[in-house]
Design a protein around this motif. Structure first.
Motif, PDB file in Angstrom:
ATOM      1  N   PRO A 181       0.819  -1.218   0.000  1.00 21.01           N
ATOM      2  CA  PRO A 181       0.000   0.000   0.000  1.00 21.01           C
ATOM      3  C   PRO A 181       0.847   1.261   0.000  1.00 21.01           C
ATOM      4  CG  PRO A 181       0.053  -0.980   2.182  1.00 21.01           C
ATOM      5  CD  PRO A 181       0.730  -1.963   1.258  1.00 21.01           C
ATOM      6  N   GLY A 182       0.221   2.334  -0.426  1.00 19.58           N
ATOM      7  CA  GLY A 182       0.877   3.636  -0.501  1.00 19.58           C
ATOM      8  C   GLY A 182       0.256   4.412  -1.640  1.00 19.58           C
ATOM      9  N   HIS A 183       0.589   4.038  -2.855  1.00 24.09           N
ATOM     10  CA  HIS A 183      -0.026   4.691  -4.012  1.00 24.09           C
ATOM     11  C   HIS A 183      -1.536   4.520  -3.964  1.00 24.09           C
ATOM     12  CE1 HIS A 183      -0.596   6.246  -8.004  1.00 24.09           C
ATOM     13  NE2 HIS A 183      -1.129   5.105  -8.422  1.00 24.09           N
ATOM     14  N   THR A 184      -1.972   3.342  -3.585  1.00 25.84           N
ATOM     15  CA  THR A 184      -3.382   3.080  -3.287  1.00 25.84           C
ATOM     16  C   THR A 184      -3.442   2.187  -2.053  1.00 25.84           C
ATOM     17  OG1 THR A 184      -3.631   1.037  -4.588  1.00 25.84           O
ATOM     18  CG2 THR A 184      -3.941   3.138  -5.769  1.00 25.84           C
ATOM     19  N   ALA A 232       7.446   9.387  -4.094  1.00 25.38           N
ATOM     20  CA  ALA A 232       7.055  10.801  -4.082  1.00 25.38           C
ATOM     21  C   ALA A 232       5.738  10.975  -3.334  1.00 25.38           C
ATOM     22  CB  ALA A 232       6.913  11.316  -5.506  1.00 25.38           C
ATOM     23  N   LEU A 233       5.675  12.005  -2.522  1.00 22.47           N
ATOM     24  CA  LEU A 233       4.483  12.261  -1.723  1.00 22.47           C
ATOM     25  C   LEU A 233       3.251  12.422  -2.617  1.00 22.47           C
ATOM     26  CD1 LEU A 233       3.397  12.782   1.153  1.00 22.47           C
ATOM     27  CD2 LEU A 233       3.909  15.210   0.799  1.00 22.47           C
ATOM     28  N   GLY A 234       3.435  13.093  -3.761  1.00 22.51           N
ATOM     29  CA  GLY A 234       2.315  13.339  -4.648  1.00 22.51           C
ATOM     30  C   GLY A 234       1.759  12.106  -5.313  1.00 22.51           C
ATOM     31  N   ASP A 235       2.474  10.988  -5.248  1.00 23.27           N
ATOM     32  CA  ASP A 235       2.006   9.744  -5.848  1.00 23.27           C
ATOM     33  C   ASP A 235       1.257   8.858  -4.849  1.00 23.27           C
ATOM     34  OD1 ASP A 235       2.861  10.099  -8.459  1.00 23.27           O
ATOM     35  OD2 ASP A 235       4.876   9.390  -8.004  1.00 23.27           O
ATOM     36  N   GLU A 282      -1.638  12.138   1.496  1.00 20.97           N
ATOM     37  CA  GLU A 282      -0.379  12.342   2.203  1.00 20.97           C
ATOM     38  C   GLU A 282      -0.231  11.401   3.392  1.00 20.97           C
ATOM     39  OE1 GLU A 282       0.243  16.402   3.270  1.00 20.97           O
ATOM     40  OE2 GLU A 282       0.365  17.100   1.185  1.00 20.97           O
ATOM     41  N   GLU A 283      -1.357  11.041   4.006  1.00 17.38           N
ATOM     42  CA  GLU A 283      -1.309  10.164   5.182  1.00 17.38           C
ATOM     43  C   GLU A 283      -0.804   8.762   4.829  1.00 17.38           C
ATOM     44  OE1 GLU A 283      -3.876  12.112   4.362  1.00 17.38           O
ATOM     45  OE2 GLU A 283      -3.702  13.578   5.991  1.00 17.38           O
TER      46      GLU A 283
END
Length: 225
Positions: A151-154, A188-191, A195-196
């Motif tokens: 998880p992360g990007h989704t 990247a944070l934007g990806d 942000e959480e």
């Protein structure tokens, strides 16, 4: 039993709109991945579909038909026994319908996330219950081919870990956008989904890096082939 190898299948590109965090890049390549396994071919991601007016206006996709792309690799689409969606954004599930009746592996977390407004193209992401194969972290898709929940990007993003005679291959989807981010261990944070989710994204990369892959394959960075 190890997979014989993994091939990238190029599926065109999209234009990144002005509101996108990577808009300065201009266009973004779209890639699918074919895992050659003695038990049958496994396809990871299916690219962008056709004929959606909002996607066409915002992203101006240049779409390569996935079946035609497989034919260029001398692959018969009828030999695909499993489709895997790393996640259900429109550029990763858009041609699932080209493989009628073939099971599609996805995480339950991703199916839930795809119900959010503006998350995806619902008709592309929709999976009939009979085709949907819900998978969990560590599940073996075939001998030597394992799912990693990253998880992360989704929220439900998954990567696929493939053991081949040439070494371990990570089909990491959009766990990060570039090989440089993988090397740095920081997406990247934007990806990220929001942000959480950045901490989850960092942890996912750390886990994948610890596997010591011989090869990394990413959905939107052709330099990692």
């Amino acid at each position: 039993m190890a997979a014989l190898g993994v091939r990238a299948v190029e599926l065109g590109s999209v234009r990144l709109p002005a509101a996108h965090p990577r808009a300065a890049d201009g266009r973004c390549v779209i890639r699918s991945f074919l895992i050659e396994h003695p038990d049958g071919l496994i396809l990871v991601d299916t690219g962008v579909g056709r004929g959606h007016p909002v996607i066409d206006e915002l992203y101006a996709p240049e779409v390569d038909d996935l079946v035609a792309a497989l034919h260029r690799h001398d692959v018969d689409e009828r030999d695909v026994v499993l489709v895997v969606n790393s996640h259900l954004h429109f550029d990763h599930c858009g041609q699932n319908d080209r493989f009628p009746g073939v099971p599609v592996a996805v995480t339950a977390e991703e199916v839930e996330a795809a119900t959010e407004d503006f998350y995806t193209v619902p008709e592309w992401a929709h999976l009939e219950p009979g085709r949907r194969r819900l998978v969990v972290d560590g599940e073996e898709l075939a001998p030597g081919v394992t799912v990693a929940h990253t998880p992360g990007h989704t929220p439900g993003h998954l990567s696929v870990v493939v053991d081949t005679p040439a070494g371990r291959v990570l089909v990491a989807g959009q766990c990060c956008h570039t090989a440089e981010e993988f090397d740095a261990g920081s997406p990247a944070l934007g990806d990220m989904h929001t942000e959480e989710w950045h901490g989850h994204g960092v942890a996912s990369l750390a886990r994948l890096r610890a596997l010591g892959p011989a090869r990394l394959l990413l959905a939107h960075d052709a330099r990692t082939i």
